[in-house]
Structure formats: structure tokens, C-alpha cells
Design an enzyme around this catalytic site. Structure first.
Site, PDB file in Angstrom:
ATOM      1  N   GLY A  38       0.805  -1.215   0.000  1.00 54.89           N
ATOM      2  CA  GLY A  38       0.000   0.000   0.000  1.00 54.89           C
ATOM      3  C   GLY A  38       0.832   1.256   0.000  1.00 54.89           C
ATOM      4  O   GLY A  38       0.449   2.270  -0.577  1.00 54.89           O
ATOM      5  N   GLY A  39       1.998   1.211   0.659  1.00 54.78           N
ATOM      6  CA  GLY A  39       2.871   2.368   0.671  1.00 54.78           C
ATOM      7  C   GLY A  39       2.247   3.583   1.331  1.00 54.78           C
ATOM      8  O   GLY A  39       1.198   3.512   1.981  1.00 54.78           O
ATOM      9  N   ALA A 112      15.041  -4.343   2.608  1.00 51.35           N
ATOM     10  CA  ALA A 112      15.980  -4.967   1.673  1.00 51.35           C
ATOM     11  C   ALA A 112      17.182  -4.059   1.454  1.00 51.35           C
ATOM     12  O   ALA A 112      17.036  -2.841   1.280  1.00 51.35           O
ATOM     13  CB  ALA A 112      15.288  -5.267   0.350  1.00 51.35           C
ATOM     14  N   GLY A 178       3.943  25.647   5.611  1.00 52.33           N
ATOM     15  CA  GLY A 178       3.900  25.251   4.206  1.00 52.33           C
ATOM     16  C   GLY A 178       2.503  25.318   3.636  1.00 52.33           C
ATOM     17  O   GLY A 178       1.564  24.735   4.190  1.00 52.33           O
ATOM     18  N   ALA A 268       4.681  20.788   6.786  1.00 52.17           N
ATOM     19  CA  ALA A 268       4.226  20.240   5.506  1.00 52.17           C
ATOM     20  C   ALA A 268       4.919  20.989   4.370  1.00 52.17           C
ATOM     21  O   ALA A 268       4.271  21.677   3.578  1.00 52.17           O
ATOM     22  CB  ALA A 268       2.710  20.358   5.384  1.00 52.17           C
ATOM     23  N   GLY A 270       6.874  19.495   2.015  1.00 53.61           N
ATOM     24  CA  GLY A 270       7.151  18.659   0.861  1.00 53.61           C
ATOM     25  C   GLY A 270       7.669  17.294   1.267  1.00 53.61           C
ATOM     26  O   GLY A 270       7.681  16.936   2.453  1.00 53.61           O
ATOM     27  N   ASP A 311       8.136   7.841  -6.583  1.00 52.55           N
ATOM     28  CA  ASP A 311       8.730   9.048  -6.023  1.00 52.55           C
ATOM     29  C   ASP A 311      10.244   9.031  -6.085  1.00 52.55           C
ATOM     30  O   ASP A 311      10.886  10.069  -6.286  1.00 52.55           O
ATOM     31  CB  ASP A 311       8.291   9.209  -4.564  1.00 52.55           C
ATOM     32  CG  ASP A 311       6.826   9.574  -4.425  1.00 52.55           C
ATOM     33  OD1 ASP A 311       6.142   9.699  -5.458  1.00 52.55           O
ATOM     34  OD2 ASP A 311       6.358   9.728  -3.277  1.00 52.55           O
ATOM     35  N   ALA A 319       1.061   9.167  -7.445  1.00 56.66           N
ATOM     36  CA  ALA A 319       0.800   7.726  -7.409  1.00 56.66           C
ATOM     37  C   ALA A 319       0.523   7.174  -8.796  1.00 56.66           C
ATOM     38  O   ALA A 319       0.978   6.074  -9.134  1.00 56.66           O
ATOM     39  CB  ALA A 319      -0.371   7.431  -6.469  1.00 56.66           C
ATOM     40  N   HIS A 443     -25.895  16.513 -21.227  1.00 57.45           N
ATOM     41  CA  HIS A 443     -26.418  17.693 -20.546  1.00 57.45           C
ATOM     42  C   HIS A 443     -27.446  17.263 -19.498  1.00 57.45           C
ATOM     43  O   HIS A 443     -28.239  16.359 -19.758  1.00 57.45           O
ATOM     44  CB  HIS A 443     -27.099  18.632 -21.544  1.00 57.45           C
ATOM     45  CG  HIS A 443     -27.756  19.821 -20.892  1.00 57.45           C
ATOM     46  ND1 HIS A 443     -27.035  20.905 -20.443  1.00 57.45           N
ATOM     47  CD2 HIS A 443     -29.066  20.071 -20.599  1.00 57.45           C
ATOM     48  CE1 HIS A 443     -27.880  21.780 -19.921  1.00 57.45           C
ATOM     49  NE2 HIS A 443     -29.113  21.298 -20.007  1.00 57.45           N
TER      50      HIS A 443
END
Length: 467
Positions: A38-39, A112, A178, A268, A270, A311, A319, A443
Site C-alpha cells: 500500500g505504501g 531490503a 507550508g 508540511a 514537501g 517518487d 501515485a 447535458h
């Protein structure tokens, strides 16, 4: 020693997409992540933040529904809201785990680290360490929040975005360092939940990097729900007060000192890539000074059998970009052929109203040697936007004057993140203004604004004055 064809390090959108696709191509695949699949996106970023944005937006929609003849005073149980957010996250991560299993991906929890060109050691959470041999590797280790010197998130009143999304309740007051997309999204959430929010930003406007006419409605809406902005200020230090609050000390670009008192401080500013845990010296791979990996259009690093996606492979940190890169890496790592097509990667900021862009701005187009033609359609002329009581903003399209081909688009307004999809397809496939304008749109819908913006660029708009 255990062996695998494709090793994927990192279980975020780029990593798990690469792992599943490589397994679909009949490779033996091992996915290693120290926090599970999921990260950041699914667990601590995109999904939980959007869940809370949805919930907090509903609060303000109910509070302002009197214009429709509806009167409501919503009671907000923030704890139950957090539980709902966590359930959304659990459902998604659980689904990804099942997909990995169903596709034959071996998922291992641990960190790892390369020991040579084709071997990693995996340090499990229980302290055990073993080795795994691989043919090709995909690095998808993602990013983490950047910090400000002197503002350690190990100190109780200091938060990063991950910690802010894990709070069990809304603080009474919050100072946000930020005004980028993370700071703006979270400041909006907490302000709508009743927090007294002050945002400190070193630049002179919100969302630096976006055009001012896109950010203006966002700043206006944020101020309307109580967010106070202090521009041209840099966070210097913080101090505890006797009443349990903290004071954020900032310095203005003019040299003046300022103070903001709050219950918590959210940093916040970055995100930065995670590449320092991999033992890269063992494979002779060196990231840039900023920690990113340089890759080609097949996501290969300087080592042909090692790929980097998401990233850690550089801006933009998105993502959906990570997924696209992960799929390319899996195809190439498993012996196939694929390449990135990055001309039409959309961006979105899920603020209120939303901002979404794709391709070139008018200025970008001129810099690239085009003679651009621009068309706009305001949402206050959209029948559907009026019925939604969401009329702030516009759709803007940028095309080449000589060819009529769509080069880019910018949207600020309701469902901008959804509307940008059509324009992304148009830019990617080389559609013209006539192609989009000549396609009959349903519409009443917001998507008519896309059609009418293209008509406006052609001088043929019906529901707005032509340029």
C-alpha cells in the site's frame, strides 16, 4: 539461497503494480516492504487524506445548505470519522494483499539492502536476516515528509503529514508550515472540523508553482472557513508555553520576527525520496544529490538490471505516475518492451475547489515554440455547476494555433480531478479542439465545460462570450 526472477523493493502503487504485472508475465516475483503493501499513498497519504477531505467537505456543505432551503447543524464525531477513514484504508490495503497473493507474488515484510549485483539481505521486523538472489530489481521505495531543522516529529507537539492523518481528534488550534498541496489539503480538513488554523508560507501565495488564477479561488475558500495565511515567513524555531500550547517563531522576508501560538505545529514543506537504506554502494549505483535515481524511458537506472519507479525516480511525485512507471518496469524487467509516455501525466490538488492540470500552460507552450490559442469556460455559466451550488472556477484549454491540437489544460472547480481525464486523453492522443468540441457531451453535466472551453478557443462558444 532463495532466488527470485524479479525483486521489487517497496509496496506502494508503483511497487505492487510492478510486482503484479511481472507475475502476470510468468515471473517469480518477490515484493519486500517494511510496512506491508500500500505504501504511503494507501496507508498514510492519498487515501486517508481524501477520505477526511470528503467527510470535512460534507460538514461545510450541510452548514451552507440554507441557500437551498435546507437547515442543518451537523454533529461531528471526529473519532468515528477517523474509524471510517481507517476502514477505507484497511479495505484497500487488504484488497491489494489479496491481489498480490492471487497473482502469485511473494510478499515479505522487512527492509531490503543490496549486498552485490544480484543479492539483497532482508532484515525482517523480528530481527532475523536472510539473503535473496534476484535477476532484476525494481526500486520503489517512495518518499517521506521533509523536515525543518529544529522541528523534530519526535517532539510531541510537532507533526508531519503522516502523524496528522493519524490523530484521533482535531486539535483546537494548528499552525501549518507550508502552503503547498499537503499543507493546503490538511489545513482545509482541520479548519472544516473546527480547528483554528494558521498557515505560514515563505512564498507570497498558496500552492507555489500553480498559476495565480487557479489558486485564487482556493485561497478565498480556505479563508472563508477560517484559515489565516501569513506569507513571506520562514519557520525558525518553536517554544512551549505554560498553558500547554506552543509558539511558532517565524522570520519575515523583510527581517521582522513573528509569533503564532497553537496547540500543535504541522510541518508540511514537501517530501523527499527514500534511497539511503538500500546499500547502493554494493551495486555501484549513486542517486542524485536530492536522492533521486536518474532513469531512461524504460525506467532503467545506470545499472541495466535495476529499475526505479515512483517518487524515488523523480518529480512529479504522483501515485498514478508511479503505477505507469511500475508497469513499464515490469514489462522490461520480464523481457518485454515498453516505454513511458509522460506528455500527459495529470496533476491534481484536492483542495476546495479542486485544481487539476495536464500538459502545457500557455506560458509553457510559448516557451516550447508554439503559438498557443486559449479557450476558457467559467463554471458560473454551467447549468450543472449551478445546480450543485459550486460555481467557482473555470476550465481552460491550450492548443496549437496552427494545428488545433490540444497541448494542455488547467481546471479549478468542482470535480476538476475527474474532468481532467478527458483532456489528458486528448493531449496524449493528439486530439484537436474540433475533435473535443464536436463530441456531443451529456447535458446537464460538468463535462460540458470541457466542450465549451474548446468551442471558446475556436470562437464558437454558445454559453459564454467568445474571446
Amino acid at each position: 539461497m532463495a532466488m527470485t526472477d524479479v525483486l521489487v523493493i517497496g509496496g506502494g502503487p508503483g511497487g505492487y503494480s510492478a510486482a503484479i504485472r511481472a507475475a502476470q508475465r510468468d515471473c517469480d516475483v518477490t515484493l519486500v516492504d517494511r510496512d506491508g503493501v500500500g505504501g504511503t499513498c494507501l496507508n498514510h497519504g492519498c487515501i486517508p487524506s481524501k477520505a477526511l477531505l470528503t467527510a470535512s467537505n460534507l460538514v461545510t456543505e450541510l452548514e451552507s445548505a440554507s441557500r437551498m432551503g435546507i437547515y442543518a447543524e451537523p454533529f461531528v464525531d471526529v473519532g468515528e470519522m477517523i474509524d471510517w477513514k481507517d476502514d477505507v484504508v484497511d479495505r484497500l490495503t487488504g484488497g491489494v494483499e489479496k491481489l498480490c497473493e492471487a497473482n502469485g507474488v511473494t510478499v515479505r515484510e522487512g527492509t531490503a539492502r543490496f549486498t552485490d549485483d544480484h543479492t539483497v539481505e532482508i532484515a525482517a521486523t523480528d530481527g532475523t536476516i536472510d539473503e535473496l538472489e534476484f535477476e532484476t530489481a525494481v526500486i520503489a521505495t517512495g518518499s517521506h515528509p521533509m523536515s525543518v531543522p529544529g522541528f523534530s516529529v519526535n517532539d510531541d507537539p510537532i507533526l508531519n503529514s503522516r502523524q496528522a492523518l493519524a490523530l484521533e481528534g482535531a486539535p483546537r488550534s494548528l499552525a501549518v508550515v507550508g502552503a503547498g498541496y499537503i499543507g493546503m489539503e490538511l489545513s482545509t480538513v482541520f479548519a472544516k472540523l473546527g480547528t483554528d488554523v494558521t498557515v505560514v508560507e515563505m512564498e507570497d501565495d498558496v500552492l507555489p508553482g500553480y498559476e495565480s488564477d487557479l489558486t485564487r479561488p482556493v485561497k478565498k475558500r480556505a479563508e472563508s472557513v477560517g484559515v489565516d495565511f501569513q506569507f513571506g515567513q520562514v519557520a525558525v524555531e518553536w517554544s512551549r508555553e505554560g498553558d500547554g500550547t506552543v509558539t511558532l517563531h517565524t522570520e519575515g522576508t523583510d527581517g521582522t520576527d513573528h509569533e503564532t501560538t497553537a496547540e500543535r505545529i504541522l510541518v508540511a514543506i514537501g517530501r523527499e525520496p527514500v534511497s539511503d537504506t538500500l546499500g547502493l554502494e554494493a551495486i555501484g549505483l549513486e542517486p542524485t544529490d536530492a536522492g533521486f535515481f536518474e532513469t531512461d524511458d524504460r525506467t532503467r537506472t545506470a545499472r541495466d538490471h535495476v529499475f526505479a519507479v515512483g517518487d524515488v525516480a523523480g518529480e512529479p511525485m504522483l501515485a498514478h505516475k508511479a503505477v505507469a512507471e511500475g508497469l513499464v518496469a515490469a514489462e522490461v524487467a520480464s523481457g518485454g518492451d515498453a516505454a513511458l509516455h509522460d506528455a500527459a501525466i495529470p496533476t491534481a490538488v484536492f483542495v476546495d475547489p479542486e485544481i487539476a492540470t495536464v500538459g502545457l500552460t500557455e506560458a509553457d507552450a510559448r516557451d516550447a515554440g508554439h503559438s498557443p490559442v486559449v479557450g476558457e469556460f467559467p463554471f458560473n455559466a454551467s447549468g450543472r455547476a449551478l445546480t450543485l451550488a459550486e460555481t467557482e472556477g473555470f476550465v481552460r484549454v491550450v492548443a496549437g494555433e496552427d494545428t488545433g491540437r490540444l497541448l494542455g489544460a488547467q481546471i479549478v472547480g468542482p470535480e476538476a480531478s475527474e474532468l481532467i481525464g478527458e483532456l489528458g486523453v486528448a493531449v496524449e492522443t493528439g486530439l484537436t479542439l474540433e475533435d473535443v468540441a464536436g463530441t456531443v457531451h451529456m447535458h446537464p453535466t460538468l463535462s460540458e465545460a470541457v466542450m465549451e472551453a474548446c468551442e471558446n478557443a475556436l470562437g464558437q462558444a454558445i454559453h459564454t462570450l467568445n474571446r
